[in-house]
Write a protein that holds these residues in place. Structure first.
Motif, short mmCIF file in Angstrom:
data_model
loop_
_atom_site.label_atom_id
_atom_site.label_comp_id
_atom_site.label_asym_id
_atom_site.label_seq_id
_atom_site.Cartn_x
_atom_site.Cartn_y
_atom_site.Cartn_z
N HIS A 131 -60.77 8.20 76.34
CA HIS A 131 -61.05 9.39 75.54
C HIS A 131 -62.47 9.33 75.01
CE1 HIS A 131 -56.70 9.44 75.70
NE2 HIS A 131 -56.74 10.70 75.31
N THR A 132 -63.02 10.48 74.64
CA THR A 132 -64.37 10.53 74.10
C THR A 132 -64.35 11.11 72.69
OG1 THR A 132 -64.91 12.78 74.82
CG2 THR A 132 -65.21 11.00 76.45
N PHE A 133 -65.51 11.18 72.09
CA PHE A 133 -65.65 11.77 70.77
C PHE A 133 -66.06 13.23 70.87
CE2 PHE A 133 -66.91 7.23 69.96
CZ PHE A 133 -65.67 6.84 69.51
N GLY A 134 -66.18 13.74 72.09
CA GLY A 134 -66.52 15.14 72.28
C GLY A 134 -67.83 15.49 71.62
N ILE A 135 -67.84 16.60 70.89
CA ILE A 135 -69.06 17.07 70.25
C ILE A 135 -69.14 16.64 68.77
CG2 ILE A 135 -69.41 19.00 71.83
CD1 ILE A 135 -68.19 20.87 69.71
N LEU A 136 -68.42 15.58 68.42
CA LEU A 136 -68.48 15.08 67.04
C LEU A 136 -69.90 14.68 66.68
CD1 LEU A 136 -65.48 12.60 66.49
CD2 LEU A 136 -65.89 14.75 65.30
N PRO A 137 -70.41 15.16 65.56
CA PRO A 137 -71.71 14.68 65.09
C PRO A 137 -71.64 13.18 64.75
CG PRO A 137 -71.12 16.73 64.01
CD PRO A 137 -69.90 16.26 64.75
N ASP A 138 -72.78 12.52 64.80
CA ASP A 138 -72.84 11.07 64.57
C ASP A 138 -72.18 10.64 63.28
OD1 ASP A 138 -74.12 10.67 66.97
OD2 ASP A 138 -76.13 10.55 66.09
#
Length: 182
Positions: free
Chosen positions: A11-18
């Motif tokens: 899975h990824t963090f998608g478009i989550l800001p840092d």
């Protein structure tokens, strides 16, 4: 995050800001729920448990959950906000339910607010005590077969803060862009 290492290998963090990625340790305070049946039960628990507020950052609105949420708004007069992607798919009864529960009246009373955004890949469902978050798989599609769920304050605050961030950057609601399932 170490106990969720295997999950995040697919899975990824998608478009989550840092800043939200840096604070993902809040997930340690949540329960991992695997399987679509468990995820749907979590959503139902959050919607049915709402007494003061119900927020959602979701890709789609299924008719059953839409009706459950609308009836909850009417019954409890709870503050409800949701964000959909601008090209969302909605259940075939969505527009009928919108009329049946008089969404325009709920909006006029300040009980219902809706916005759209370009993309949703990290999804959330939140009430005043509970929250759940779903992340995208490596191919970028939100995984509705698993969720992180919890009531602990650090996890809940992370979810609520991310919802507020997305709310503040979302656009005016325009249901003409939605596709209804046939």
């Amino acid at each position: 995050m170490s106990r969720h290492r295997e999950y995040f290998s697919t899975h990824t963090f998608g478009i989550l800001p840092d800043r939200y990625i840096r604070d993902l340790g809040a997930l340690e305070k949540s329960e991992f729920v695997d399987g679509i049946t468990g995820v749907l039960e979590v959503w139902r628990r959050i919607i049915e448990g709402a007494e003061d507020l119900l927020y959602g950052l979701v890709l789609q609105l299924g008719s059953d959950y839409t009706e459950l949420a609308f009836s909850k708004i009417r019954e409890k007069q709870i503050e409800t906000k949701y964000i959909l992607p601008k090209n969302a798919t909605v259940g075939k009864r969505y527009f009928d339910l919108d009329r049946k529960y008089k969404a325009n009246e709920l909006i006029a009373k300040g009980l219902l607010e809706r916005r759209i955004t370009a993309k949703v890949d990290v999804a959330l469902v939140i009430n005043e005590r509970q929250a759940c978050v779903m992340f995208p798989t490596a191919n970028g599609t939100t995984d509705f077969n698993s969720t992180f769920y919890g009531e602990e304050s650090e996890f809940y605050d992370w979810c609520m803060d991310y919802f507020q961030y997305r709310w503040n950057t979302a656009m005016r609601y325009d249901k003409s862009k939605f596709r209804a399932l046939q």
